[in-house]
Design an enzyme around this catalytic site. Structure first.
Site, short mmCIF file in Angstrom:
data_model
loop_
_atom_site.label_atom_id
_atom_site.label_comp_id
_atom_site.label_asym_id
_atom_site.label_seq_id
_atom_site.Cartn_x
_atom_site.Cartn_y
_atom_site.Cartn_z
N HIS A 96 -29.38 1.06 4.92
CA HIS A 96 -29.73 -0.06 4.05
C HIS A 96 -30.17 -1.26 4.88
O HIS A 96 -31.12 -1.96 4.53
CB HIS A 96 -28.53 -0.46 3.18
N ASP A 139 -31.42 6.78 -1.53
CA ASP A 139 -31.11 5.40 -1.15
C ASP A 139 -32.36 4.65 -0.71
O ASP A 139 -32.56 3.47 -1.07
CB ASP A 139 -30.10 5.38 0.00
N HIS A 170 -29.77 12.59 -0.31
CA HIS A 170 -29.22 11.32 -0.81
C HIS A 170 -29.75 10.13 0.00
O HIS A 170 -29.94 9.04 -0.55
CB HIS A 170 -27.69 11.32 -0.77
N HIS A 216 -28.70 3.01 -6.13
CA HIS A 216 -28.84 4.26 -6.89
C HIS A 216 -29.58 4.02 -8.21
O HIS A 216 -30.48 4.78 -8.57
CB HIS A 216 -27.47 4.88 -7.16
#
Length: 301
Positions: free
Chosen positions: A260, A237, A233, A75
């Site tokens: 991720h 990321d 969001h 973030h």
């Protein structure tokens, strides 16, 4: 176009998402060609922001060196990367970045409080020349494609009635990032939170710093900031994870149910073949420099 750092140091104290303990964080200017580094002041270890130092991507992007780790970096790095900051020292006295409200808007305010300084050295960017794809057997996919612009396209598919299928297209500029991406909060499901806490994680998580869902609905009394906050969001990321490229991206990032882990594999795969990319000097490459001049034009820093 010149490299960027902060005009002055700024400091905050917040809670770490997983351990739930207070963390003091200070952002400090660095001279040209220093890159971005994270310094654990409690143990005296510096970890460079490079893909080689990624040690975990299950619940967040985690960097590590000599047995010392820093968790939940994405973030903060999303905001740092979006503002085009090339040189920065992030000083922490614990092993997590403060989660703030679960979005990147607080980091944007911190950067704007510090102000942005231009340095003498020219800024460099990584331009995608060939499409690079990472995909899984169950249909998850992330890719980087050549483009004369900076674009993020993301699609998510959840069976949950409050999420469903969401898509978002983001044409990069600092102003658009602040308004349409930075405010989107992380999210989690109540049953997952309960499990994570049972194994000592998500101890700092609450409806103050995340969207929490049960089996049918959103539990946060204030509701959503955007109708499609969840996919926004995910783009937040992804921008943070692309900071591991070490240079500002010129190209198109596309994802279907990205993560991720897949983002980390993508950055590694990109660098496996020098034909996939080109490192360009934005003082010399006039057309590419115009992209950033336009993207930075409305910033209020």
């Amino acid at each position: 176009m010149k490299q960027r750092t902060l005009k002055k140091s700024v400091e905050i104290v917040g809670i770490g998402l997983h351990k739930g303990v207070p963390v003091k964080m200070r952002l400090e200017p660095l001279p040209e060609n220093s890159g971005i580094v994270i310094y654990r002041s409690d143990v005296g270890v510096t970890i460079p922001l490079k893909k080689e130092y990624v040690v975990d991507t299950k619940m967040a992007t985690v960097l590590g060196k000599d047995g010392v780790v820093v968790s939940t970096i994405e973030h903060l790095l999303s905001a740092v990367y979006a503002y085009g900051i090339d040189n920065l020292r992030i000083v922490l006295d614990n092993d997590e970045i403060p989660v703030l409200d679960g979005s990147a808007s607080g980091y944007c305010m911190l950067i704007e409080e510090a102000g942005i300084a231009e340095l003498e050295a020219s800024k460099k960017a990584i331009k995608i020349k060939k499409e690079v794809v990472v995909e899984t057997e169950d249909g998850k996919k992330v890719s980087l494609k050549p483009s004369d612009r900076i674009v993020y396209d993301f699609e998510i598919k959840f069976s949950h009635p409050a999420i469903g299928t969401q898509k978002f297209h983001f044409d990069y500029s600092i102003e658009e990032y602040k308004e349409n991406i930075s405010k989107a909060r992380t999210f989690g499901f109540l049953h997952e939170v309960q499990y994570l806490r049972s194994i000592g994680l998500a101890l700092g998580g609450s409806m103050e710093n995340a969207i929490v869902l049960d089996e049918t609905k959103i539990l946060n009394p204030e509701g959503l900031r955007y109708e499609d906050e969840f996919v926004r969001h995910k783009i937040l990321d992804a921008i943070g994870d692309m900071a591991l490229l070490e240079y500002t991206l010129i190209g198109e990032y596309d994802a279907i149910a990205g993560s991720h882990h897949l983002n980390h594999l993508l950055t590694k795969k990109l660098y496996e073949d020098k034909d996939n990319y080109e490192i360009i000097d934005l003082e010399e490459a006039n057309s590419e420099a115009v992209i950033f001049e336009m993207a930075y034009a409305k910033e209020s820093v």
